[in-house]
Design a protein around this motif. Structure first.
Motif, PDB file in Angstrom:
ATOM      1  N   ASN A 152      16.017  25.746  31.210  1.00 25.65           N
ATOM      2  CA  ASN A 152      16.678  25.784  29.902  1.00 25.65           C
ATOM      3  C   ASN A 152      18.150  25.392  30.004  1.00 25.65           C
ATOM      4  OD1 ASN A 152      14.296  26.702  28.731  1.00 25.65           O
ATOM      5  ND2 ASN A 152      14.854  28.857  28.944  1.00 25.65           N
ATOM      6  N   LEU A 153      18.814  25.828  31.078  1.00 22.44           N
ATOM      7  CA  LEU A 153      20.225  25.512  31.251  1.00 22.44           C
ATOM      8  C   LEU A 153      20.424  24.015  31.436  1.00 22.44           C
ATOM      9  CD1 LEU A 153      23.136  26.501  31.536  1.00 22.44           C
ATOM     10  CD2 LEU A 153      22.693  26.881  33.975  1.00 22.44           C
ATOM     11  N   ALA A 154      19.543  23.386  32.211  1.00 27.92           N
ATOM     12  CA  ALA A 154      19.652  21.946  32.436  1.00 27.92           C
ATOM     13  C   ALA A 154      19.480  21.175  31.123  1.00 27.92           C
ATOM     14  CB  ALA A 154      18.613  21.492  33.456  1.00 27.92           C
ATOM     15  N   ILE A 155      18.512  21.577  30.309  1.00 25.56           N
ATOM     16  CA  ILE A 155      18.298  20.918  29.015  1.00 25.56           C
ATOM     17  C   ILE A 155      19.510  21.112  28.117  1.00 25.56           C
ATOM     18  CG2 ILE A 155      16.943  20.989  26.880  1.00 25.56           C
ATOM     19  CD1 ILE A 155      14.498  21.604  28.628  1.00 25.56           C
ATOM     20  N   ARG A 156      20.026  22.313  28.071  1.00 21.40           N
ATOM     21  CA  ARG A 156      21.203  22.609  27.245  1.00 21.40           C
ATOM     22  C   ARG A 156      22.397  21.752  27.649  1.00 21.40           C
ATOM     23  NH1 ARG A 156      24.593  28.248  27.748  1.00 21.40           N
ATOM     24  NH2 ARG A 156      26.438  27.570  26.578  1.00 21.40           N
ATOM     25  N   LEU A 157      22.642  21.631  28.958  1.00 21.10           N
ATOM     26  CA  LEU A 157      23.802  20.890  29.432  1.00 21.10           C
ATOM     27  C   LEU A 157      23.646  19.390  29.256  1.00 21.10           C
ATOM     28  CD1 LEU A 157      24.569  22.903  32.699  1.00 21.10           C
ATOM     29  CD2 LEU A 157      25.832  22.983  30.534  1.00 21.10           C
TER      30      LEU A 157
END
Length: 223
Positions: A152-157
């Protein structure tokens, strides 16, 4: 045998649960900078992909503090399971396991290890379901620790906080693909300890990207 001797084991068994819940009573201040936070990166290998039916075969984890992987903190434990490994063994290869410990002993090691750290994992929801299932008989329905999923963090960034996942090629966010994209050598893949270490490396890469985007506090990171 006296009544006290009969009940004493139960009291001792629950003490580690009480201690764990006590240290998690206080929330992390939102203004705390990311470099002051403590993280536990974890992964599990299981008998299958159905949390209600399957069980944990191995648990691997490593800690991050001061934005560095604390290599000496790495652990790998093997809870006993009476479940057959099935098709999952074709991926992780765990068929005959030595150094197995009881589920209770595993949890007695796990909770102090997690302490009040922030839990990190890739596609972490599944791992937490498996762990929470083992914890329920001991009075914990859900781990109280804050959680960050590197997927999720990778998608958000990369796509922004309001990304439309229906327009994103989710295959590009597997652990293998992300490691390749961020220049991480995928050693020891498909072991709990190996995947935890890879995820820890990925998480640090993502934190560098987060810093460039102005994400520098716990509140910014956990949103």
């Amino acid at each position: 045998m006296s009544w006290w001797e009969f009940w004493k084991p139960k009291i001792e068994r629950l003490e580690f649960v009480r201690d764990f819940l006590e240290v998690n009573k206080h929330t992390i201040p939102g203004i705390r900078s990311i470099n002051q936070l403590k993280f536990t990166v974890l992964d599990t290998e299981t008998t299958g992909l159905e949390p209600s039916m399957d069980s944990i075969l191995s648990f691997g984890a490593v800690k991050i503090s001061d934005l560095k992987i604390q290599v000496p903190s790495a652990v790998e434990w093997y809870p006993k399971s009476d479940k057959k490994t099935g098709k999952a063994s074709l991926i992780h290869g765990l068929v005959r396991i030595s150094d197995q410990i009881s589920v209770e002993e595993f949890l007695k090691k796990l909770l102090p290890y997690l302490n009040n750290s922030i839990i990190i994992g890739h596609h972490i929801g599944f791992d937490l379901e498996m762990i929470n299932k083992e914890l329920k008989p001991f009075g914990i329905n859900q781990l109280p620790n804050p959680v960050i999923d590197t997927l999720n963090l990778a998608i958000r960034l990369e796509h922004g906080p309001n990304a439309d996942r229906s327009r994103i090629a989710m295959g590009a966010y597997s652990l293998d693909e992300l490691c390749n994209r961020y220049g991480i050598e995928p050693d020891d893949r498909h072991t709990a300890g190996g995947d935890a270490f890879l995820t820890a490396q990925l998480f640090l890469k993502l934190l560098k990207l987060a810093d460039k985007k102005g994400i520098r506090t716990f509140k910014d990171l956990i949103r």
